[in-house]
Enzyme design. Structure first.
Site, PDB file in Angstrom:
ATOM      1  N   HIS A 175      -2.519   6.826   5.703  1.00 33.54           N
ATOM      2  CA  HIS A 175      -3.129   5.758   4.647  1.00 33.54           C
ATOM      3  C   HIS A 175      -4.295   5.164   5.525  1.00 33.54           C
ATOM      4  O   HIS A 175      -4.208   4.707   6.615  1.00 33.54           O
ATOM      5  CB  HIS A 175      -1.915   4.665   4.507  1.00 33.54           C
ATOM      6  CG  HIS A 175      -2.464   3.318   3.944  1.00 33.54           C
ATOM      7  ND1 HIS A 175      -3.475   3.422   2.635  1.00 33.54           N
ATOM      8  CD2 HIS A 175      -2.344   2.329   4.429  1.00 33.54           C
ATOM      9  CE1 HIS A 175      -3.680   2.039   2.566  1.00 33.54           C
ATOM     10  NE2 HIS A 175      -2.945   1.386   3.561  1.00 33.54           N
ATOM     11  N   HIS A 196     -14.309   5.722   5.257  1.00 37.60           N
ATOM     12  CA  HIS A 196     -15.685   5.749   5.242  1.00 37.60           C
ATOM     13  C   HIS A 196     -16.304   5.529   3.793  1.00 37.60           C
ATOM     14  O   HIS A 196     -17.206   4.535   3.754  1.00 37.60           O
ATOM     15  CB  HIS A 196     -16.179   6.625   6.250  1.00 37.60           C
ATOM     16  CG  HIS A 196     -17.702   6.471   6.345  1.00 37.60           C
ATOM     17  ND1 HIS A 196     -18.712   6.998   5.343  1.00 37.60           N
ATOM     18  CD2 HIS A 196     -18.695   5.920   7.374  1.00 37.60           C
ATOM     19  CE1 HIS A 196     -19.850   6.957   5.727  1.00 37.60           C
ATOM     20  NE2 HIS A 196     -19.916   6.264   6.926  1.00 37.60           N
ATOM     21  N   CYS A 212       0.813  -1.235  -0.044  1.00 36.14           N
ATOM     22  CA  CYS A 212       0.044   0.080  -0.132  1.00 36.14           C
ATOM     23  C   CYS A 212       1.004   1.264  -0.148  1.00 36.14           C
ATOM     24  O   CYS A 212       0.192   2.493  -0.168  1.00 36.14           O
ATOM     25  CB  CYS A 212      -0.911   0.143   1.167  1.00 36.14           C
ATOM     26  SG  CYS A 212      -2.146  -1.348   1.290  1.00 36.14           S
ATOM     27  N   ASN A 260     -10.446   0.827   1.772  1.00 39.82           N
ATOM     28  CA  ASN A 260      -9.130   0.818   1.616  1.00 39.82           C
ATOM     29  C   ASN A 260      -8.883   0.790   0.229  1.00 39.82           C
ATOM     30  O   ASN A 260      -8.818  -0.379  -0.221  1.00 39.82           O
ATOM     31  CB  ASN A 260      -8.438  -0.124   2.522  1.00 39.82           C
ATOM     32  CG  ASN A 260      -6.870  -0.312   2.377  1.00 39.82           C
ATOM     33  OD1 ASN A 260      -6.356   0.454   1.662  1.00 39.82           O
ATOM     34  ND2 ASN A 260      -6.226  -1.063   3.191  1.00 39.82           N
TER      35      ASN A 260
END
Length: 483
Positions: free
Chosen positions: A378, A407, A211, A411
């Site tokens: 992140h 929200h 990520c 991710n």
């Protein structure tokens, strides 16, 4: 008036006003009165002065050339664009759990585990998954994965080109990062083919870097832009979900199913001076920390097969502890670059005190709020944001962008930082001179940081991923959403 005299005071030349011919006549008459030796002395004096001027000029030009050639080029973020999935891709909690019950009907405990994770995840009802995951059972084919990649990447690039007016032929450097989907030809080749980019383009494809690969790509682009002057660099950050949706029963591998969602971003960087006036940000620092030398850190986010041979991403229980250690190493490096002198001195005195007097002294946490106006953490999960808010002693407003991005979009891996940056802009909070700290974590284990300085006050955008919902945010996110 010009006055020129030799060291013995023998010759003087006076030129006044515009009467150059009269001045020249006076010089000639004065020279005729001098002897050969005096004329020779004057010539030697002139020769010495001319040589001195030439040497001085050469030295100044040489020093200036070395300075400007060794000075790092400023890297500007001209603009960026985030992919916004259509409403047909939406996965409300009820839909997600219904599909989980049907896909895992032989293992109700795994269904209950996913429900508990989702209740505490911090995700909302509007996060999205690609079409292949909506099937029962999911259809993670190569064709479907390519379709997702084309949709996300091409949509983001099209939006970026429309915003910036840049043409495909103008792009000099292309970097695409996607950790888990690495087809042949590569995703970067896919972009070259779609937009008919130049044959001499510097094209790179980064995979398997987690990520935090988005900031690795930014760092890579910065290095290339230091080498290639007057260039544009296009950076694509995404994660293709389709081929990586885990269909087994291992809890450590089911967790990513609950958090990861479709997303991507396209970023245009440049070292062209003419872009300074319209660029949104200037890149100040990139700091990368790699803890892969430690076995626990290396294996805390690990792609592997379960006992049934099904591939998934396993997340270790020690993930947050490892992330905390990586963050400490990262802020130790970035602190001296960004913190005011007062904070650096307090940190130094505390460190010396712990080493010399009492190792049990509580370590001093520098106040990074004095160094940055905005924080983009992140959006890896609620626990990640909570831990960083506590560790860095940030307020709820400082982590608002991260919580709201999690929200609304979930991710989205390496692109999550750009959804957060877009949130701050959509709220009209980004002012000229503001400093932004982007922090990302990734497998390996890595913690990477980037510092941006706002180049101009940014008007509230009329497009982007937040344009139709920003008025609803921020929203209250309960600790547990009962399903």
């Amino acid at each position: 008036m010009w006055r020129w005299s030799c060291c013995h005071g023998v010759v003087s030349m006076v030129m006044m006003g515009d009467d150059f011919s009269g001045g020249a006549l006076v010089v000639a008459m004065e020279l005729l009165r001098l002897g050969p030796e005096e004329i020779f002395h004057i010539w030697q004096s002139l020769h010495f002065d001319l040589l001195l001027v030439l040497c001085s000029s050469f030295l100044i030009i040489f020093i200036a050339t070395v300075y400007f050639m060794s000075k790092p080029r400023s890297i500007y973020l001209v603009d960026y664009a985030c992919y916004k999935p259509p409403v047909t891709f939406r996965v409300p909690f009820a839909t997600f759990m219904e599909h989980s019950k049907l896909n895992l009907k032989d293992n109700p405990k795994s269904v209950d585990f996913q429900m508990r994770i989702l209740e505490r995840s911090g995700l909302g009802e509007e996060t999205c998954l690609p079409p292949a995951i909506h099937y029962i059972p999911p259809k993670p084919t190569m064709e479907a994965a390519r379709g997702e990649a084309e949709l996300v990447i091409f949509s983001a690039i099209d939006s970026l080109m429309q915003k910036t007016g840049i043409k495909a032929k103008d792009i000099d450097i292309l970097i695409v990062n996607c950790s888990l989907f690495s087809p042949t030809p590569s995703l970067s080749a896919m972009v070259v083919n779609k937009y008919h980019l130049r044959s001499n383009i510097k094209s790179y494809n980064l995979s398997g870097m987690g990520c935090s690969a988005g900031l690795i790509s930014i760092d890579f682009a910065r290095d290339l832009l230091q080498v290639y002057p007057n260039s544009y660099a296009l950076v694509i950050s995404t994660e293709i979900i389709t081929p990586n949706y885990y269909q087994g029963n291992q809890r450590a591998m089911l967790l990513p199913n609950c958090l990861f969602r479709i997303g991507g971003a396209a970023i245009l960087l440049s070292n062209k001076r003419r872009e300074r006036s319209r660029a949104k940000y200037r890149l100040a620092h990139v700091v990368r920390t790699h803890k892969g030398g430690d076995d626990k850190s290396y294996r805390c986010v690990f792609e592997e097969e379960d006992p049934e041979g099904k591939v998934g991403i396993s997340l270790s229980k020690d993930l947050m502890i490892i992330a905390g250690e990586a963050l400490k190493s990262n802020i130790t490096t970035i602190g001296p670059l960004v913190l005011p002198a007062s904070e650096q001195l307090l940190f130094l005195f505390t460190l010396i005190g712990r080493k010399i007097f009492n190792p049990k002294w509580k370590p001093y946490i520098p106040d990074f709020k004095q160094a940055f106006e905005h924080f983009c953490i992140h959006a890896g999960g609620r626990a990640v944001i909570d831990e960083l808010q506590k560790s860095l002693q940030l307020s709820a407003e400082h982590v608002e962008a991260s919580r709201m991005a999690l929200h609304r979009f979930g991710n989205t891996s390496s692109s999550s930082l750009w959804y957060e940056m877009s949130y701050i802009e959509a709220k009209g909070r980004m002012k000229k001179g503001d400093r932004v700290w982007q922090i990302a974590f990734g497998s390996g284990f890595k913690c990477n940081s980037a510092v941006w300085k706002c180049n101009r006050t940014i008007k509230t955008p009329t497009d982007g991923p937040w344009h139709d919902c920003i008025d609803k945010y921020p929203v209250h996110i309960p600790e547990i959403v009962k399903l």
